[in-house]
Every structure is written in C-alpha cells, then in structure tokens.
Write an enzyme that holds these catalytic residues in place. Structure first.
Site, PDB file in Angstrom:
ATOM      1  N   SER A 297      47.428  15.176 110.600  1.00 13.79           N
ATOM      2  CA  SER A 297      45.967  15.023 110.854  1.00 13.79           C
ATOM      3  C   SER A 297      45.668  14.449 112.294  1.00 13.79           C
ATOM      4  O   SER A 297      46.174  15.105 113.189  1.00 13.79           O
ATOM      5  CB  SER A 297      45.390  14.121 109.821  1.00 13.79           C
ATOM      6  OG  SER A 297      43.941  14.427 109.683  1.00 13.79           O
TER       7      SER A 297
ATOM      8  N   ASP B 104      42.665  23.237 102.917  1.00 12.82           N
ATOM      9  CA  ASP B 104      42.405  21.683 103.465  1.00 12.82           C
ATOM     10  C   ASP B 104      40.891  21.793 103.936  1.00 12.82           C
ATOM     11  O   ASP B 104      40.403  22.667 104.509  1.00 12.82           O
ATOM     12  CB  ASP B 104      43.315  21.823 105.072  1.00 12.82           C
ATOM     13  CG  ASP B 104      42.957  20.427 105.524  1.00 12.82           C
ATOM     14  OD1 ASP B 104      42.118  19.867 105.565  1.00 12.82           O
ATOM     15  OD2 ASP B 104      44.212  19.981 106.085  1.00 12.82           O
TER      16      ASP B 104
ATOM     17  N   HIS C   2      44.533  18.853 102.262  1.00  9.52           N
ATOM     18  CA  HIS C   2      44.930  18.101 103.568  1.00  9.52           C
ATOM     19  C   HIS C   2      46.055  17.175 103.388  1.00  9.52           C
ATOM     20  O   HIS C   2      46.944  17.192 104.355  1.00  9.52           O
ATOM     21  CB  HIS C   2      43.498  17.445 103.903  1.00  9.52           C
ATOM     22  CG  HIS C   2      43.677  16.777 105.471  1.00  9.52           C
ATOM     23  ND1 HIS C   2      44.007  17.515 106.444  1.00  9.52           N
ATOM     24  CD2 HIS C   2      43.780  15.449 105.584  1.00  9.52           C
ATOM     25  CE1 HIS C   2      44.002  16.521 107.492  1.00  9.52           C
ATOM     26  NE2 HIS C   2      43.947  15.368 106.997  1.00  9.52           N
TER      27      HIS C   2
END
Length: 274
Positions: A95, A225, A254
């Site tokens: 991320s 995601d 995610h």
C-alpha cells in the site's frame, strides 16, 4: 529491535531478526512494522534476515509534525539501510509502503538493492486528475481526513472491519483479532502524521520513480482491492517498470498479506529465489 535517529532528530523504530540476505518490509497507512508478522516469521524460518521499521509518525517512531511526505520517508529508509549497511536487499512494500519503496529506489538508486515487490501498492498515483482520469476523486481522501479528525478511534475500527480486509463482502470470514490489531497499530501513531500521510499516499506521483528502477520488481494485487483499486494501480505500474512482473489475485482484498499469507508468502519466496 532498535532505533536510528535521522538528521532532523526523528527516531525510527525497527526490528532486525536473523541473518542471511536482508528483506526489508515497508508497511501501509496507518500501521506499523507489526503488520508484517506473518511474513517476517515465514522468511526468518527460511533463513533470511528480516527487517521492518515503523514509518515516522507511525507505531513506535517519533510522532512527527513535519516530514510526513514521500521524499522524507524515502530518506528515512536510506538512513536505515545505511546504518544497517544492507546490501543485496529485497524491499517489499504494501500500500503506502509500496509508494515508499518506489520513491526510495527512484531517489536513492538500487546499489544496495537486488529486487523489490509492490503489494496492493499506491503507485503510479491514486488521485483523479486530467492526467489520471481513472483515479479516485479528491473528495474520497478529504473524507478520510474528516473522519480521522472527527473520531480517529472509530475510523480505525471501521476501515479494517470493512473494506481493508474485505470483511464487508458476503460470506467473508471475519477475524475480530485482525480488526483489533489494525486498530492497535493505528492508534499507536500520531494523528498529525496520519493526517499528512493521506496526502502523501494519494497525491504523490511515482511515475518517474518507477521508470528509473533497474532491478526486477514483482507487482502483486488483489482484484477485489477496495482501498487501492487495481485498474488504476498495479497494471499501470507494471508497464512503467523496466523489469516488472504483474501477479493478480482473483477475489483477494487489500490486506491480502494478513488474510492469505498461505498464498502470498510462497509467491514472494519464489520471486526472491528466482
């Protein structure tokens, strides 16, 4: 475990376990090095040296009011890798941490680096604009900031209980422990740093960083995601990289490193050993 002190006096907390080729893990917003437990234990058991730090303003590092942007994050990583004299390292970022890896490699080069991995990562750029019509509207990130200021503790329950791990999907196997561990990590950090980091992860353009990277990079992304939608991230990053490989995981969320380490970890190992 220890700390280094950067040139502006910020203390960066890190874990450093084992020996062998170093793997450096870069966590997402608003978490800490603890988000990598499932990967650090796995690779420690495979004979690697595993290192993870708490980004400035996050976890056990200094709750900074300044420097909460990608250039400084990258410089902090460079300071850590220099202090530990890491060579032939593999950098794995999830991320926001994927953005940190891209900026570190783009800004500081790859002399100390063998390979990199971007997992559910924010590059090339998240926010919608004329140049990036597929991005998320700025209002989405304004909403994050408003929720953080209004009630950070509740916001940091709502995110993991919902979209982060896909726990809002029908039939999802919800883990209360995972939700509370996300909350614990988030609440350890500083509200100002977390607020600033929303701009850093959403508005930083990593296009030129990705183009500069000379080492092999694996780009991993779940196609469900809900935090970093795949269409405007992983495939675009893979195309910009000189030696990029895209791996898409059908139905995964995610936070796939936590929900599906049994799938992610062997794929990481195969890429590292290739």
């Amino acid at each position: 475990m220890g700390t280094i002190t950067t040139k502006d006096g910020t203390e960066i907390f890190y874990k450093d376990w084992g020996t062998g080729q170093p793997i450096v893990f870069h966590h997402g917003w608003p978490l800490s090095a603890d988000d990598w437990d499932a990967q650090m234990m796995y690779f420690l058991g495979k004979g690697y040296r595993v290192i993870a730090h708490d980004r400035r303003g996050h976890g056990r590092s200094t709750q900074t009011a300044t420097g909460n942007e990608m250039d400084t994050y990258a410089d902090d990583v460079a300071a850590l890798t220099n202090a530990l004299d890491l060579k032939d390292a593999i950098h794995i970022g999830h991320s926001t941490g994927g953005g940190e890896v891209a900026r570190y490699l783009g800004r500081h080069g790859t002399a100390r680096v063998a390979k990199a991995v971007l997992i559910g990562a924010v590059p090339p750029i998240m926010v919608k604009s004329e140049k990036n019509p597929g991005g998320l509207p700025l209002e989405v990130f304004d909403g994050f900031r408003a929720a953080l200021v209004a009630n950070r503790a509740q916001f940091f329950l709502d995110v993991p209980a919902g979209p982060f791990y896909g726990f809002n999907r029908p039939g999802a196997k919800v883990s209360q422990g995972v939700i509370e561990n996300w909350w614990r990590q988030g609440m350890m950090g500083g509200a100002k740093a977390h607020y600033d980091c929303i701009k850093a992860f959403s508005e930083t353009d990593f296009t030129e960083d990705l183009k500069k990277i000379e080492v092999p990079v694996l780009v991993m992304h779940g196609d469900d995601d809900q935090i970093v939608p795949i269409a405007d991230s992983a495939p675009l990053s893979a195309k910009l990289l000189k030696h990029g490989t895209l791996k898409v995981y059908p139905g995964l969320p995610h936070g796939l490193c936590t929900t599906h380490p049994d799938i992610v970890n062997p794929d990481l190992l195969a890429f590292i050993q290739a």
